[in-house]
Design a protein around this motif. Structure first.
Motif, PDB file in Angstrom:
ATOM      1  N   ASP A   1      47.128  25.624   1.087  1.00  0.00           N
ATOM      2  CA  ASP A   1      46.887  25.871  -0.323  1.00  0.00           C
ATOM      3  C   ASP A   1      47.744  27.027  -0.826  1.00  0.00           C
ATOM      4  N   ASP A   2      47.515  28.222  -0.300  1.00  0.00           N
ATOM      5  CA  ASP A   2      48.159  29.431  -0.840  1.00  0.00           C
ATOM      6  C   ASP A   2      48.981  30.176   0.202  1.00  0.00           C
TER       7      ASP A   2
ATOM      8  N   VAL B   1      50.010  31.471  -5.471  1.00  0.00           N
ATOM      9  CA  VAL B   1      49.133  30.332  -5.200  1.00  0.00           C
ATOM     10  C   VAL B   1      49.913  29.133  -4.669  1.00  0.00           C
ATOM     11  N   TYR B   2      51.174  29.315  -4.320  1.00  0.00           N
ATOM     12  CA  TYR B   2      51.986  28.196  -3.867  1.00  0.00           C
ATOM     13  C   TYR B   2      51.795  27.946  -2.373  1.00  0.00           C
TER      14      TYR B   2
ATOM     15  N   ASP C   1      46.732  34.987 -10.153  1.00  0.00           N
ATOM     16  CA  ASP C   1      45.593  34.501 -10.936  1.00  0.00           C
ATOM     17  C   ASP C   1      44.988  35.677 -11.698  1.00  0.00           C
TER      18      ASP C   1
ATOM     19  N   GLN D   1      45.345  37.803  -4.073  1.00  0.00           N
ATOM     20  CA  GLN D   1      46.721  38.252  -3.945  1.00  0.00           C
ATOM     21  C   GLN D   1      47.219  38.792  -5.280  1.00  0.00           C
TER      22      GLN D   1
ATOM     23  N   ASP E   1      47.866  24.883  -9.652  1.00  0.00           N
ATOM     24  CA  ASP E   1      47.601  25.440  -8.327  1.00  0.00           C
ATOM     25  C   ASP E   1      47.841  24.343  -7.295  1.00  0.00           C
TER      26      ASP E   1
END
Length: 406
Positions: free
Chosen positions: A355-356, A361-362, A222, A160, A338
């Protein structure tokens, strides 16, 4: 009715202890935000051994602890809080290097080191401390050895993108000295999957030291940061070293080229080739010129017996007084790591994990409030899919929760 904004700070009495369903923290009805913190899962003050060292720019320090039970686990770390130096730490069996770490310590400024292992068969622990990038512990700079790391994404993985800022500060080579308010150059950018951003600077003082770093706080993207010379060859790169953002930003330290130019490229992990393709293939780094590692300063070394890694923290919360059958939305909106988010039923069984699914990454979860009118959530760090503390993230976070109340 719909709950209004009602932030709750994770109680000091439960921080570090609400790490299971049985010890979950029951929040006040109507809570919409939790200001929580993942803390160190062990008492670092209760170390068994402590040493104070002064690192010279062309040497490595070695420590031997004798007369210990063979195969007993241990965990060792440096604290560079007083100097901010970039340490490298290794464990040895005699002269054989067993394990090495650069920036894994839970204390200091993010450039201290930590290793875990077991006592050698002869009943000793032998530890080496040097300055980055002395991975051979001979006082000289050299490329890192090949040690197994985290598995890379599959070849068809597409990361992303998101917004980020780049800061360049001249006249220093220490990340301890950087400040976004006094940075000499600032760039606000948006990284798009498949693209590589290029930043070029000219007419800089030749030989001037610098620190360049990324703040990904706006998106959690990231990043990977590469430094290239005038011929297009890579000088150095970094993945997750930045002290700003969620732990996935990047940082580099160096000196301006003789022609007064600097070129940086920013891409998404795992584009190690800086081509916009996410193959996960590590680049061929240029050979290091023989030179001392150049890191000098004081540090403290700690060794704790009985553990070979730090247990991570998991925070469990129950949101009560909700309207059964209504929809709830839960998400982590700010974190310097993360994060992962889990939803548990009233018996403590994991229903689902994300997870994302939110911004960057939230994580984000959407579900239906059960008949009990309460929802239990847990916050941990990637890749703790069992929610048992199998991670070493230490950071604050914000958990947002939205659901109609009774």
């Amino acid at each position: 009715m719909v709950a209004t904004a009602n932030p709750v700070v994770e109680a000091e009495t439960t921080a570090g202890t609400n790490d299971s369903f049985a010890t979950r923290e029951m929040l006040p009805a109507g809570t919409t935000h939790v200001l929580g913190s993942l803390v160190i899962g062990a008492d670092l003050e209760a170390s068994d051994y402590q040493f104070s060292g002064q690192l010279a720019p062309d040497e490595a320090d070695f420590y031997t602890i004798p007369n210990l039970p063979p195969n007993q686990p241990f965990y060792a770390w440096t604290d560079n809080s007083n100097s901010g130096i970039d340490t490298v730490m290794g464990t040895f069996n005699g002269d054989q290097l067993l394990q090495v770490d650069d920036d894994g310590a839970p204390v200091g400024n993010g450039l201290a080191s930590a290793v875990g292992g077991t006592v050698n068969p002869d009943g000793t622990i032998r530890i080496g401390v040097s300055g980055f990038p002395d991975f051979s512990f001979d006082g000289m700079a050299d490329p890192p050895p090949s040690f197994p790391g985290d598995p890379l994404p599959s070849s068809n993985f597409t990361p992303q993108g998101g917004d980020y800022s780049v800061y360049l500060q001249l006249g220093t080579s220490s990340p301890m000295d950087i400040d976004v308010e006094t940075a000499d150059y600032t760039f606000a950018e948006t990284l798009i999957p498949g693209n590589v951003d290029v930043i070029t600077l000219d007419d800089l003082p030749a030989g001037e030291s610098f620190v360049v770093w990324i703040d990904n706080s706006d998106s959690g993207v990231d990043t990977m940061l590469g430094w290239f010379d005038a011929t297009g060859d890579m000088v150095d790169f970094n993945d997750d070293g930045s002290p700003l953002g969620n732990g996935l930003g990047s940082i580099l330290v160096g000196e301006v080229a003789d022609d007064g130019s600097l070129e940086f490229r920013v891409t998404l992990f795992p584009d190690f080739d800086f081509t916009g393709e996410y193959t996960g293939r590590m680049p061929e780094m240029p050979s290091f010129e023989p030179r001392p590692h150049g890191v000098a300063g004081e540090y403290d070394l700690y060794v704790k017996l009985g553990i070979d890694s730090l247990p991570g923290d998991v925070d469990f919360y129950t949101f009560p007084g909700l309207q059964p059958g209504s929809e709830f939305v839960a998400e982590v909106t700010l974190a310097n790591f993360d994060p992962m988010l889990g939803w548990f039923d009233d018996q403590g069984q994991l229903i689902t994990v994300d997870d994302d699914g939110g911004e960057g990454v939230y994580p984000r979860l959407v579900g239906t409030v059960p008949s009990s009118g309460q929802v239990t959530l847990a916050v941990t760090s990637f890749a703790d899919f069992e929610f048992d503390g199998s991670h070493q993230a230490v950071s604050d976070y914000v958990l947002r929760f939205d659901a109609p109340t009774r």
